[in-house]
Design a protein around this motif. Structure first.
Motif, mmCIF file in Angstrom:
data_model
loop_
_atom_site.group_PDB
_atom_site.id
_atom_site.type_symbol
_atom_site.label_atom_id
_atom_site.label_comp_id
_atom_site.label_asym_id
_atom_site.label_seq_id
_atom_site.Cartn_x
_atom_site.Cartn_y
_atom_site.Cartn_z
ATOM 1 N N LEU A 139 -3.367 4.518 -0.581
ATOM 2 C CA LEU A 139 -4.121 5.021 0.555
ATOM 3 C C LEU A 139 -3.749 6.483 0.759
ATOM 4 O O LEU A 139 -2.562 6.809 0.847
ATOM 5 N N THR A 140 -4.731 7.369 0.840
ATOM 6 C CA THR A 140 -4.435 8.796 0.982
ATOM 7 C C THR A 140 -5.509 9.511 1.779
ATOM 8 O O THR A 140 -6.675 9.092 1.810
ATOM 9 N N GLY A 141 -5.103 10.585 2.413
ATOM 10 C CA GLY A 141 -6.050 11.437 3.108
ATOM 11 C C GLY A 141 -6.674 12.469 2.202
ATOM 12 O O GLY A 141 -7.578 13.202 2.611
ATOM 13 N N ASP A 142 -6.197 12.537 0.963
ATOM 14 C CA ASP A 142 -6.752 13.478 -0.003
ATOM 15 C C ASP A 142 -8.148 13.036 -0.423
ATOM 16 O O ASP A 142 -8.565 11.905 -0.158
ATOM 17 N N ASN A 143 -8.870 13.941 -1.106
ATOM 18 C CA ASN A 143 -10.249 13.612 -1.476
ATOM 19 C C ASN A 143 -10.293 12.481 -2.500
ATOM 20 O O ASN A 143 -9.339 12.283 -3.267
ATOM 21 N N PRO A 144 -11.383 11.723 -2.546
ATOM 22 C CA PRO A 144 -11.473 10.560 -3.448
ATOM 23 C C PRO A 144 -11.303 10.903 -4.924
ATOM 24 O O PRO A 144 -10.756 10.094 -5.689
ATOM 25 N N THR A 145 -11.735 12.091 -5.344
ATOM 26 C CA THR A 145 -11.594 12.482 -6.749
ATOM 27 C C THR A 145 -10.125 12.593 -7.138
ATOM 28 O O THR A 145 -9.689 12.063 -8.170
ATOM 29 N N ARG A 159 -8.514 9.079 -7.117
ATOM 30 C CA ARG A 159 -8.845 8.285 -8.294
ATOM 31 C C ARG A 159 -8.097 8.769 -9.529
ATOM 32 O O ARG A 159 -7.639 7.969 -10.345
ATOM 33 N N ALA A 160 -7.945 10.112 -9.652
ATOM 34 C CA ALA A 160 -7.248 10.679 -10.798
ATOM 35 C C ALA A 160 -5.783 10.248 -10.808
ATOM 36 O O ALA A 160 -5.241 9.856 -11.855
ATOM 37 N N VAL A 161 -5.133 10.306 -9.654
ATOM 38 C CA VAL A 161 -3.726 9.893 -9.566
ATOM 39 C C VAL A 161 -3.590 8.391 -9.798
ATOM 40 O O VAL A 161 -2.682 7.929 -10.494
ATOM 41 N N ALA A 162 -4.498 7.617 -9.206
ATOM 42 C CA ALA A 162 -4.443 6.163 -9.370
ATOM 43 C C ALA A 162 -4.621 5.756 -10.833
ATOM 44 O O ALA A 162 -3.929 4.848 -11.322
ATOM 45 N N ASP A 163 -5.527 6.408 -11.537
ATOM 46 C CA ASP A 163 -5.737 6.090 -12.955
ATOM 47 C C ASP A 163 -4.487 6.390 -13.773
ATOM 48 O O ASP A 163 -4.134 5.643 -14.692
ATOM 49 N N GLU A 164 -3.822 7.495 -13.442
ATOM 50 C CA GLU A 164 -2.611 7.863 -14.181
ATOM 51 C C GLU A 164 -1.475 6.873 -13.931
ATOM 52 O O GLU A 164 -0.642 6.634 -14.799
ATOM 53 N N LEU A 165 -1.463 6.279 -12.736
ATOM 54 C CA LEU A 165 -0.400 5.334 -12.377
ATOM 55 C C LEU A 165 -0.760 3.892 -12.699
ATOM 56 O O LEU A 165 0.100 3.014 -12.625
ATOM 57 N N GLY A 166 -2.013 3.644 -13.028
ATOM 58 C CA GLY A 166 -2.424 2.270 -13.303
ATOM 59 C C GLY A 166 -2.687 1.465 -12.053
ATOM 60 O O GLY A 166 -2.540 0.233 -12.056
ATOM 61 N N ILE A 167 -3.098 2.122 -10.966
ATOM 62 C CA ILE A 167 -3.414 1.437 -9.710
ATOM 63 C C ILE A 167 -4.927 1.243 -9.624
ATOM 64 O O ILE A 167 -5.687 2.200 -9.742
ATOM 65 N N GLU A 168 -5.348 0.021 -9.424
ATOM 66 C CA GLU A 168 -6.788 -0.268 -9.368
ATOM 67 C C GLU A 168 -7.394 0.118 -8.016
ATOM 68 O O GLU A 168 -8.451 0.740 -7.951
ATOM 69 N N GLY A 169 -6.743 -0.250 -6.942
ATOM 70 C CA GLY A 169 -7.290 0.019 -5.613
ATOM 71 C C GLY A 169 -6.800 1.341 -5.065
ATOM 72 O O GLY A 169 -5.609 1.495 -4.760
ATOM 73 N N ALA A 170 -7.690 2.321 -4.946
ATOM 74 C CA ALA A 170 -7.331 3.632 -4.402
ATOM 75 C C ALA A 170 -8.412 4.068 -3.421
ATOM 76 O O ALA A 170 -9.598 4.036 -3.742
ATOM 77 N N ALA A 173 0.855 -1.189 0.000
ATOM 78 C CA ALA A 173 0.000 0.000 0.000
ATOM 79 C C ALA A 173 0.886 1.231 0.000
ATOM 80 O O ALA A 173 1.833 1.320 0.788
ATOM 81 N N LEU A 174 0.592 2.174 -0.893
ATOM 82 C CA LEU A 174 1.416 3.363 -1.032
ATOM 83 C C LEU A 174 0.627 4.615 -0.690
ATOM 84 O O LEU A 174 -0.514 4.779 -1.154
ATOM 85 N N ASP A 175 1.218 5.467 0.121
ATOM 86 C CA ASP A 175 0.646 6.789 0.359
ATOM 87 C C ASP A 175 0.806 7.617 -0.915
ATOM 88 O O ASP A 175 1.706 7.361 -1.715
ATOM 89 N N LYS A 176 -0.073 8.598 -1.105
ATOM 90 C CA LYS A 176 0.013 9.419 -2.324
ATOM 91 C C LYS A 176 0.943 10.607 -2.148
ATOM 92 O O LYS A 176 1.973 10.704 -2.812
ATOM 93 N N THR A 177 0.604 11.506 -1.235
ATOM 94 C CA THR A 177 1.327 12.764 -1.101
ATOM 95 C C THR A 177 2.738 12.540 -0.564
ATOM 96 O O THR A 177 2.924 12.012 0.531
ATOM 97 N N GLY A 178 3.742 12.930 -1.333
ATOM 98 C CA GLY A 178 5.121 12.808 -0.914
ATOM 99 C C GLY A 178 5.739 11.462 -1.211
ATOM 100 O O GLY A 178 6.959 11.309 -1.110
ATOM 101 N N THR A 179 4.926 10.484 -1.575
ATOM 102 C CA THR A 179 5.438 9.157 -1.914
ATOM 103 C C THR A 179 5.326 8.915 -3.414
ATOM 104 O O THR A 179 6.331 8.721 -4.098
ATOM 105 N N HIS A 216 4.516 -9.565 -9.283
ATOM 106 C CA HIS A 216 3.257 -10.155 -8.823
ATOM 107 C C HIS A 216 2.926 -9.698 -7.401
ATOM 108 O O HIS A 216 2.429 -10.478 -6.575
ATOM 109 N N VAL A 217 3.225 -8.433 -7.128
ATOM 110 C CA VAL A 217 2.875 -7.811 -5.849
ATOM 111 C C VAL A 217 1.771 -6.791 -6.120
ATOM 112 O O VAL A 217 1.943 -5.881 -6.935
ATOM 113 N N HIS A 218 0.645 -6.947 -5.445
ATOM 114 C CA HIS A 218 -0.492 -6.044 -5.665
ATOM 115 C C HIS A 218 -0.191 -4.664 -5.101
ATOM 116 O O HIS A 218 0.239 -4.526 -3.953
ATOM 117 N N ALA A 219 -0.414 -3.624 -5.901
ATOM 118 C CA ALA A 219 -0.190 -2.246 -5.467
ATOM 119 C C ALA A 219 -1.528 -1.550 -5.254
ATOM 120 O O ALA A 219 -2.430 -1.636 -6.097
#
Length: 488
Positions: free
Chosen positions: A330-336, A339-350, A175-181, A324-327
C-alpha cells in the motif's frame, strides 16, 4: 495567507496562489520523491518545502487539516480493537476455587460417607490440594511470553506486550508501505545513459556541475551519484546559472549554454523527439524520475533518479510467502511506481495513490478477505492503517513518532525481514505455550487420579507440583535463544 520557504514545514492545509516549490509529502502521502507545486495546487499540513517559495491561502482550520483527520482516524481505529481473553486466566479463575471446594468436600464428607478416620481424609484432602495447585499452569504463560519478548528484543524487535507476541502466529496477510519500508526512502541516481555523441562521463560531470547549485532533492541525488562515480574529479565552473521552477536548471559552461530538466522542460524547449519520448516513457513506467541534459545541438544524456529498494526487501517478501502469509503493498506513490516496485519484489497486490484513510479502508478489506492482518509502515500517513490492523509494525529508525506510538511492534534496524522473524517467533511461542499447558495439566491429572485412588502421598504431591512448575519454566526459557540457534 501564508508564505512557506525552503526548509519550512507547511503549518496548515492551503492552496497555492503564487510561486513554485518542491515539497516532501512523504510523511503525509508516502510519495517517495518531492512533488512540484504551483498556483492552484493543494498543500498538506506537515509536508516540507525542499526547494522554492510559495504563497498560499489557508483552506482548512488546524482541527480540520489532513494531519488532524489522520489523528482522528487513529483514535477511531484503536477504539475498534477487541480485548484478548487469556485462556489461562479464564481457566484459573474457575479452576482454583473449584479445587479448594472439592478438597474441603473430601475432608468433610470422606469420613461420613466412606470408611476411614478424619485425619486420614484430611491428609488425602491436603494431598489433593497440593497436587491440584495451579502453580505450574499459572507460571507457564508469563515465563514463556517474557522469554519470547526478551528474544525479540535481543534480535532488534520491540513488542509492546505479550498479547501481540501470542497473536502474531495468527496473521494471514501483511500489508507493507513502500517508501521507507520496502525502499530506502530517499532518491538516488539509478541511470546515466548517453543520447548524443558525448561520452557519458563528460555529460554526467556537466549535469552535476549544473545541479550542484540546486537544493532540489532530485538534483542532490544526481550530484551524489556523480561523486560516487567520479570521486577525484572537480566540478566545472558555471556561469549565468538559473533555476527553472518546477522544470530544472540552466547555465553556461565554457561559453556553451546547457539545460538540465524534466520531461516538461524538454517539451517546452522543443527538443523532444519520438526516440527521446520512448526513452523517457520507459524510465517513467519503471517508476523513475527522468532528467535530460541538452544544449542547442539537442539532447546529450538521459539520467534517472528513483527511490531504491532495500536489499533485504526481496528476502522479506519471500520469507512471508514461505510462512504462507500473503504480502501486499500500500503506497501513496503513483500506481506506475507502485507496480514497478511490486513486480521487482514479487508482490501481486499493489495499490497506489492512497491517502491515509484509503490505507485504513484497504486494511479493513484485507481483514474481511484473509482474517488477521498486519500493517508495516513508517510515516504519519501509515498511522491510521497501523491502528486499524490487528498488529501494526513500525520501522524504528526511519519511523515517525506517530507511527512508533501507534504500532504494536517496532523493528529497530528497519530490516523488513524481521516481520517474518516475528511471525516465526510467535508461532514457536504458541507451540511452547501449548506444550507447557499440556504438561502442567497432564502431570496434575495423572497425580490427581493417584490421589483419588489413595495411592499418592504428600511428598509425591509436592514433587508433582514443584516438578511440573520447574519443567514448564525451563521449557519456556528455551525461547530466549530462539534466534541465536537459528543463526548457528
Amino acid at each position: 495567507r501564508i508564505r512557506v520557504r525552503t526548509g519550512s514545514r507547511v503549518p496548515l492545509d492551503a492552496r497555492v496562489d503564487s510561486g513554485h516549490a518542491a515539497l516532501n509529502q512523504a510523511p503525509i502521502t508516502g510519495e517517495s520523491l518531492p512533488v512540484d507545486k504551483q498556483a492552484g495546487d493543494l498543500l498538506y499540513a506537515g509536508s516540507i518545502v525542499t526547494d522554492g517559495v510559495v504563497e498560499a491561502t489557508v483552506s482548512a482550520l488546524a482541527s480540520h487539516s489532513t494531519l488532524a483527520r489522520v489523528a482522528s482516524a487513529i483514535q477511531q481505529a484503536q477504539s475498534q480493537r477487541a480485548p484478548t481473553q487469556r485462556f489461562v486466566d479464564q481457566f484459573a479463575r474457575f479452576y482454583t476455587p473449584a479445587v479448594v471446594v472439592f478438597a474441603m468436600a473430601v475432608a468433610i464428607f470422606g469420613p461420613l460417607l466412606f470408611n476411614g478416620t478424619w485425619s486420614d481424609w484430611f491428609y488425602e484432602a491436603l494431598v489433593l490440594l497440593v497436587i491440584a495447585c495451579p502453580c505450574a499452569l499459572v507460571v507457564s504463560t508469563p515465563v514463556t511470553v517474557v522469554s519470547g519478548l526478551a528474544a525479540a528484543a535481543k534480535h532488534g524487535i520491540l513488542i509492546k506486550g505479550g498479547v501481540f507476541l501470542e497473536s502474531g502466529r495468527l496473521l494471514k496477510a501483511v500489508a507493507l508501505d513502500k517508501t521507507g519500508t520496502l525502499t530506502q526512502g530517499k532518491p538516488v541516481l539509478t541511470d546515466a545513459n548517453p543520447f548524443g555523441g558525448m561520452p557519458i562521463e563528460q555529460t554526467l560531470l556537466i549535469a552535476a556541475s549544473l545541479d550542484d547549485r540546486s537544493t532540489h532533492p532530485v538534483a542532490q541525488a544526481l550530484v551524489a551519484g556523480w561523486r560516487e562515480k567520479q570521486p577525484d574529479v572537480q566540478l566545472l565552473p558555471v556561469e549565468n546559472f538559473g533555476i527553472l521552477s518546477g522544470r530544472g536548471v540552466k547555465g553556461s559552461i565554457h561559453g556553451l549554454s546547457w539545460h538540465l530538466g524534466n520531461h516538461r522542460l524538454v517539451e517546452e524547449m522543443g527538443v523532444c523527439s519520438p526516440k527521446l519520448e520512448a526513452r523517457l516513457a520507459a524510465l517513467e513506467n519503471a517508476g523513475k524520475t527522468a532528467i535530460v541534459l541538452f544544449n542547442h545541438a539537442g539532447p546529450m544524456a538521459v539520467f534517472a533518479v528513483a527511490d531504491t529498494i532495500r536489499p533485504e526487501s526481496v528476502q522479506a517478501v519471500t520469507a512471508l510467502e514461505a510462512l504462507h502469509v500473503h504480502a501486499s503493498m500500500l503506497t501513496g506513490d503513483n500506481p506506475t511506481t507502485a507496480r514497478a516496485v511490486a513486480d521487482e519484489l514479487g508482490i501481486e497486490g499493489a495499490r497506489g495513490n492512497l491517502m491515509p484513510q484509503d490505507k485504513q479502508a484497504a486494511i479493513a478489506e484485507l481483514k474481511s478477505r484473509y482474517g488477521m492482518v498486519g500493517m508495516v509502515g513508517d510515516g504519519v500517513n501509515d498511522a491510521p492503517a497501523l491502528a486499524r490492523s490487528d498488529i501494526g509494525f513500525a520501522m524504528g529508525a526511519a519511523g515517525t513518532a506517530t507511527a512508533l506510538e501507534t504500532a504494536d511492534v517496532a523493528i529497530m534496524d528497519d530490516d523488513p525481514r524481521k516481520i517474518a522473524d516475528f511471525i516465526s517467533l510467535s508461532r514457536q511461542t504458541g507451540a511452547v505455550l501449548k506444550q507447557n499447558i499440556s504438561l502442567a495439566i497432564g502431570i496434575k491429572a495423572i497425580f490427581l487420579v493417584l490421589a483419588l485412588s489413595a495411592n499418592a502421598t504428600l511428598w509425591m504431591a509436592v514433587f508433582a507440583d514443584m516438578g511440573a512448575t520447574l519443567l514448564v519454566i525451563f521449557n519456556g526459557l528455551r525461547l530466549i535463544n530462539y534466534f541465536s540457534k537459528r543463526v548457528s
